[in-house]
Structure formats: structure tokens, C-alpha cells
Design an enzyme around this catalytic site. Structure first.
Site, PDB file in Angstrom:
ATOM      1  N   ASP A  76      27.223 -47.319  -1.241  1.00  0.00           N
ATOM      2  CA  ASP A  76      26.516 -46.444  -1.858  1.00  0.00           C
ATOM      3  C   ASP A  76      26.578 -46.567  -3.479  1.00  0.00           C
ATOM      4  OD1 ASP A  76      25.168 -44.139  -2.455  1.00  0.00           O
ATOM      5  OD2 ASP A  76      27.041 -42.884  -2.064  1.00  0.00           O
TER       6      ASP A  76
HETATM    7  C1  SPV Z   1      26.221 -38.491  -0.366  1.00  0.00           C
HETATM    8  O1  SPV Z   1      26.262 -37.913   0.975  1.00  0.00           O
HETATM    9  O2  SPV Z   1      25.375 -39.603  -0.353  1.00  0.00           O
HETATM   10  C2  SPV Z   1      26.614 -37.824  -1.220  1.00  0.00           C
HETATM   11  C3  SPV Z   1      27.959 -36.913  -1.009  1.00  0.00           C
HETATM   12  O3  SPV Z   1      26.183 -38.101  -2.406  1.00  0.00           O
HETATM   13  S1  SPV Z   1      29.228 -37.738  -1.172  1.00  0.00           S
HETATM   14  O4  SPV Z   1      29.184 -38.863  -0.338  1.00  0.00           O
HETATM   15  O5  SPV Z   1      30.342 -36.936  -1.278  1.00  0.00           O
HETATM   16  O6  SPV Z   1      29.348 -38.257  -2.733  1.00  0.00           O
HETATM   17 MG    MG Z   2      25.019 -39.670  -2.504  1.00  0.00          MG
END
Ligand code: SPV
Ligand code: MG
Length: 584
Positions: A76
Site C-alpha cells: 500500500d
Molecule cells: C486503508 O484501508 O487503506 C487505510 C486505512 O488507509 S489504514 O490501512 O488503517 O491506513
Molecule cells: Mg489507505
């Protein structure tokens, strides 16, 4: 039906604003692909609290950067770009109704964010949340990760630009504070919140990865103390992934309007998939994991496949209702004489061949039957069918019988021998391919298994030689549009024949015209002359007129079937049929 759900993206944008007016806390569940979205859209539970029955469901979807990336096998870190995210968004939106909040990551630079706002709004999304980190951000949940925050003034400018880009007031832009994630504390978070609200943010998401909710509760308490004009109609949102013991009710009491379950669909399915893999490896079969798998039918149903099946059936029935079935059953042959009735009326376990045929034909949507009676014709008592009569059945055989029904040949029809029993799937296949115009106007159903037992057969068979023969590598019905009949008849040498005609043929409207034109052209000329394998046209078989049609240059196609039918020609056949067709 899911993929045909009608919806207007424009109206859908407002779905979240409308829900917020209700004043209760809204719960959003993560979805990372269409099927997870369908589940979130559907799931409802029924709870009884304080004697009152209530339905609980999710208010909408969180399209998460983490789970969208992870579904694609990626970290991510803003690798998955806007276009790819849109692809997922559109897939989730396709068959669902609920509002969507999209995790917009950092939004990128202001110009990139403008594009994002425009595209997300056009896709029907209700809200985008952007976080105040420097592009490309890192996911917030992993301890020890570099977390670089954006200059709040620059971030505020991005919000301002986004607000100017959106078309509908109901499309919302929320600012996500990462101060607690970056370890900058509550004061930094509150200062940034003020700047973003002043820039026009529709709300604030305060993020934390602590195991307890103290930080976000403290933030919420301070948020309430902001000047009224700054927080009027502004939302407060949180993502309780790590501090997950706090309840929605407690969050609502603290002033939160939206709670997001940010990754639970992905995490739950990940575990379930691992379990399925392990169990199958362990057991060497899938039986043990069955209780943990949704029935295939349930998934078929949810993605609209069963609706497609229903529509196919309706279409086939609509088409079938125009098709007549012509059954010449006039003849007086050896078996008929023995039973003193047409072969069609001989009973197998209490039900005549004709009754069995008609039942199978009705099962596939055919309802228009024309029966040509002759020998002991008064014994035909079946209702809801049309009768024609061949009074000269002693001297005029099956082809003549068929033409006793010539008034019924103005539309497509199926020709059927009166002494065969068949699996209704053969007719289903015939109807299916007959809807395909490219298959031709005349189609004969042929058995490709005849080669396997041809040396054990002592009766005359209607044999077929084709041209452009295709290789049969699979057992079931396969049809080759290119394979045409070149010869048909009883006198063909078994060793050179390719197939056996099973006594079922389809004629399109044009095919029926070809049949009639050919017949009327030859009927006088061959009244007293040999007509193909027959002594004369009156004694001709159905196969003789087909050969004539072929000789005239018309194409006759084959539909191949492999077994699934039988002819009743003698006592042995009857005995065998009695063991196969046990139902009365
Ligand atoms: C996501 O779900 O991508 C978020 C929330 O941004 S977190 O993973 O907690 O950052
Ligand atoms: Mg996110």
C-alpha cells in the site's frame, strides 16, 4: 440481477449525504472487489434489543487503498494509480446500491487530486478521504515505517482545489489526519484539523494505530470545542482497526459520525482461503472443506447467472412455441400388427411411446403436435394434439404420411419418427442450435456411437455419409456447421457410413419450403417409378426425400449426439425399453 442493476451515478453521489441527515453513526465496510461489495450490500442481521426487533446492515463501502493494493498483490504505497482504483470502484459500484467512500491516499499533487475528484464523482462515489502525508505515502498501520507529513498549508490548498472541481455539493472531501500515526501528537492534529476545515474540508478523519482509543477520544473531545461555525455540518470519522474493542455506540457518544471497518473483508477471506487450501491438501479431496464453502448456486444466483439461465429458457420457450412437431404414426408394420395398433401406441410400462415422446417434448417447451394416424387410427385418443390421417397407409408410407400434414409445414418444425424414445436433452440441443441461423435450414440428428456397435446390428439402419467430417475427440454433442450430409439411406454400406440418423430432424421455415417444393416436384414423376431406395414415391422413406434434396444442391447439416435414444422395432427393443423406462 446484479450486473443489470439500473442506477444513476449522479443520484448515488448524494446517497451518503442523505444518510448523514438521519443523524446516527454510519458504519462503512471495506470492499476490494465486486463480490466483496455484493456481500457488503446484502448482509443484514436481525437483532432484538430491549424487546424491539431491528435490522442491522452496513451503510456503504470503504474502497481501501490497502485492500485494493493487496488484492493485486501489491504493498500500500500508492503504486496502484487512479485508473486502476477506478476499475475496482466501477466493479464494486456495478451491481450494488449503497454509497461509497474512497480512500484517496494522499491525492497526489493538487492537479492529480482534481482529476481524482472529477473521476470519482462521475463514478458515483460519495466521498473521498485524503491523508496529509507526502506522496507516495506508506500504509499507516505498520510500526517503524517512515511517515512523512505534508505541509498543512499545501495540503489545505489541495482540499480547496478539490472542492472547486467537484460538480455536486453532496460529493464530499474529507481530510485525514496522520499526526498520531507520525507520532506528532494531539496538538499537531488539532492545529491541522482547523486549517483543513477552514480550507473547506467536509470532515475530519482522525487516524490512530494504538491499541486503545484514548487518543482519538481525546481528539473528539477537543474537536467538539472548536468554534461552532468551523464544525457545523462537519463530520468526524475514525478507523478502529487496532483499538477494536470500542463499540459504535461509544464512538457515536464521543461525537463520531462515521466508523470505517477498513480491511476486514480481505483479512477474513484471506484466512478462509488459506483454510480451504490446507484442508484440501490434508485430505486429498475437497469434501472436508465443503461446510466452509458457499454453495456454487448461491454465488451463481448473486452474480446474476441464474437470471441469465431463466432468460435463456424463456427465449427458448418463446422460440419453441412457434415450432411444431410432426409425427407420422400411420404405418402397419410387423410389431404394429402384433399389437394391433400403431407402434407409437405400444405401451412401455403403462405409457405409450407417443405419450413418452410428447412428455419429453413438452419438457423442453414444445407444445404444438401434429400426429398422422392411419392403422387403427381410432386408438389415438390423446388430447391437445392435432391429428391428420393417412387413409392409404397400406400403400402409402412414411413420406406420404408426413405430407398428410403439409398444412402444418408453413413454419419451422421438427420431424420425429413415431417409434423412438430419446433423452429430452437431444431436443434441447436441437432447439438451441436451430436458433443459430448459420447452422442451416435442415438439420438431422445423428448418432456418432453407431461405429462402436455397427457389427452387432442386424437391422436396417438409416445411415449417413458426410463430407468435411470433423474428428470426434469428445463424447458429448458437438456440432460442426461444416459437416454436411452427402448420402443417406438404408442401403449404404455400414463400413463406409459415418453416422446413423436417429429419426429426429429440424426444418426451418425455409427448410420446410425446400422440402415441400422438392416433394411436389417429384410426387407425380415418381408415382410409378423408383425413387432413390424406394419402389415409388408413395412407398418412400423420409431418407429418400432428404437424398433428393441433397442431390438438388441444398445443404443438410448434422447435429451429433452420442447415444441417449432408442428405436422400438421388435420385442427385444420393447423388453429393453421396459428396463430403462421404469416409470409408468
Ligand atoms: C486503508 O484501508 O487503506 C487505510 C486505512 O488507509 S489504514 O490501512 O488503517 O491506513
Ligand atoms: Mg489507505
Amino acid at each position: 440481477m446484479s450486473f443489470l442493476t439500473k442506477r444513476s451515478n449522479e443520484k448515488r453521489v448524494s446517497a451518503l449525504a442523505n444518510k448523514l441527515k438521519k443523524g446516527r453513526i454510519l458504519r462503512f465496510m471495506e470492499a476490494h472487489n465486486a463480490i466483496s461489495g455484493l456481500i457488503v450490500d446484502d448482509i443484514k442481521i436481525n437483532v432484538v434489543k430491549n424487546g424491539k426487533r431491528r435490522f442491522l446492515e452496513f451503510d456503504g463501502f470503504w474502497e481501501s487503498s490497502f485492500t485494493d493494493s493487496a488484492s493485486k498483490g501489491l504493498p500500500d504505497i500508492e503504486i496502484v494509480g487512479i485508473e486502476s482504483r477506478l476499475h475496482t470502484i466501477n466493479q464494486i459500484m456495478e451491481g450494488t446500491k449503497k454509497p461509497m467512500i474512497v480512500d484517496g491516499d494522499t491525492g497526489g499533487d493538487p492537479s492529480r487530486f482534481e482529476y481524482m475528484v472529477k473521476k470519482f464523482e462521475a463514478a458515483g462515489v460519495s466521498m473521498v478521504i485524503i491523508e496529509d502525508k507526502v506522496f507516495p505515502k506508506r500504509n499507516s498501520l505498520e510500526t517503524g515505517t517512515r511517515q512523512e507529513l505534508e505541509d498543512p498549508v499545501l495540503f489545505a490548498e489541495k482540499i480547496r482545489r478539490g472542492q472547486l472541481t467537484k460538480r455536486k455539493k453532496d460529493f464530499m472531501i474529507m481530510a485525514r489526519l496522520e499526526s498520531l500515526i507520525a507520532g506528532l501528537g494531539l496538538k499537531d492534529a488539532l492545529e491541522r484539523a482547523k486549517i483543513y476545515l477552514e480550507a473547506g474540508a467536509d470532515g475530519i478523519m482522525i487516524h490512530s494505530k494504538k491499541d486503545d482509543p484514548d487518543d482519538i477520544l481525546e481528539f473528539a473531545a477537543e474537536f467538539k470545542k472548536f468554534p461552532k461555525q468551523l464544525i457545523e455540518n462537519k463530520m468526524l470519522c475514525c478507523v478502529p482497526t487496532t483499538y477494536n474493542t470500542i463499540t459504535e455506540r461509544e464512538l457515536a457518544e464521543a461525537g463520531f459520525n462515521i466508523v470505517i471497518y477498513a480491511n476486514h473483508m480481505l483479512r477474513a477471506s484471506y484466512l478462509a482461503m488459506q483454510k480451504a487450501c490446507r484442508e484440501i491438501l490434508k485430505s486429498g479431496r475437497s469434501f472436508e472443506i465443503d461446510p466452509y464453502c458457499a454453495p456454487v448456486k448461491e454465488i451463481f444466483n448473486r452474480v446474476g447467472f441464474l437470471d441469465v439461465k431463466e432468460k435463456d429458457k424463456e427465449m427458448a420457450e418463446k422460440f419453441s412455441s412457434k415450432i411444431k412437431v410432426l409425427i407420422p404414426a400411420a404405418g402397419k408394420d410387423e410389431l404394429a400388427k402384433k399389437y394391433q395398433r400403431s407402434r407409437a401406441l405400444i405401451e412401455i410400462n403403462g405409457k405409450s411411446i407417443l405419450e413418452r415422446q410428447i412428455k419429453a417434448l413438452r419438457n423442453v417447451g414444445l407444445n404444438n403436435f401434429v400426429i398422422v394416424k392411419g392403422y387403427n387410427g381410432e386408438l389415438f385418443r390423446m388430447e391437445n394434439v392435432n391429428y391428420c390421417e393417412n387413409k392409404e397407409y397400406e400403400t402409402k408410407h412414411i413420406l406420404s404420411s408426413l405430407f398428410c400434414a403439409q398444412d402444418h409445414m408453413n413454419s419451422p418444425f421438427i420431424f420425429l419418427y413415431s417409434d423412438i424414445l430419446f433423452n429430452e436433452n437431444i431436443i434441447r440441443d436441437l432447439l438451441r442450435i436451430s436458433q443459430n441461423k448459420s447452422i442451416g435450414d435442415i438439420v438431422l440428428v445423428v448418432d456418432s456411437s453407431f461405429h462402436q456397435h455397427k457389427n452387432r446390428i442386424d437391422r436396417d439402419l438409416d445411415l449417413i455419409v458426410t463430407k468435411n467430417k470433423t474428428q470426434d475427440s469428445i463424447r458429448r454433442v458437438i456440432n460442426s456447421v461444416d459437416e454436411k450430409v452427402s448420402f443417406i439411406g438404408e442401403k449404404i454400406d455400414k463400413s463406409s457410413a459415418d453416422y446413423e440418423f436417429i429419426g429426429i430432424a429440424y426444418f426451418s421455415e425455409n427448410g420446410a419450403k425446400i422440402l415441400k417444393d422438392t416433394y411436389f416436384d417429384v410426387v407425380v414423376k415418381y408415382s410409378n417409378n423408383r425413387f432413390h431406395e424406394a419402389e415409388n414415391i408413395h412407398k418412400a422413406n423420409f431418407t429418400d426425400i432428404i437424398q433428393e434434396i441433397i442431390n438438388r444442391g441444398y445443404e443438410v447439416n448434422v447435429l451429433k449426439t452420442h447415444k441417449g435414444w432408442m428405436e422400438i422395432e421388435n420385442e427385444d427393443d420393447l423388453k429393453l425399453a421396459e428396463t430403462i423406462y421404469k416409470d409408468a
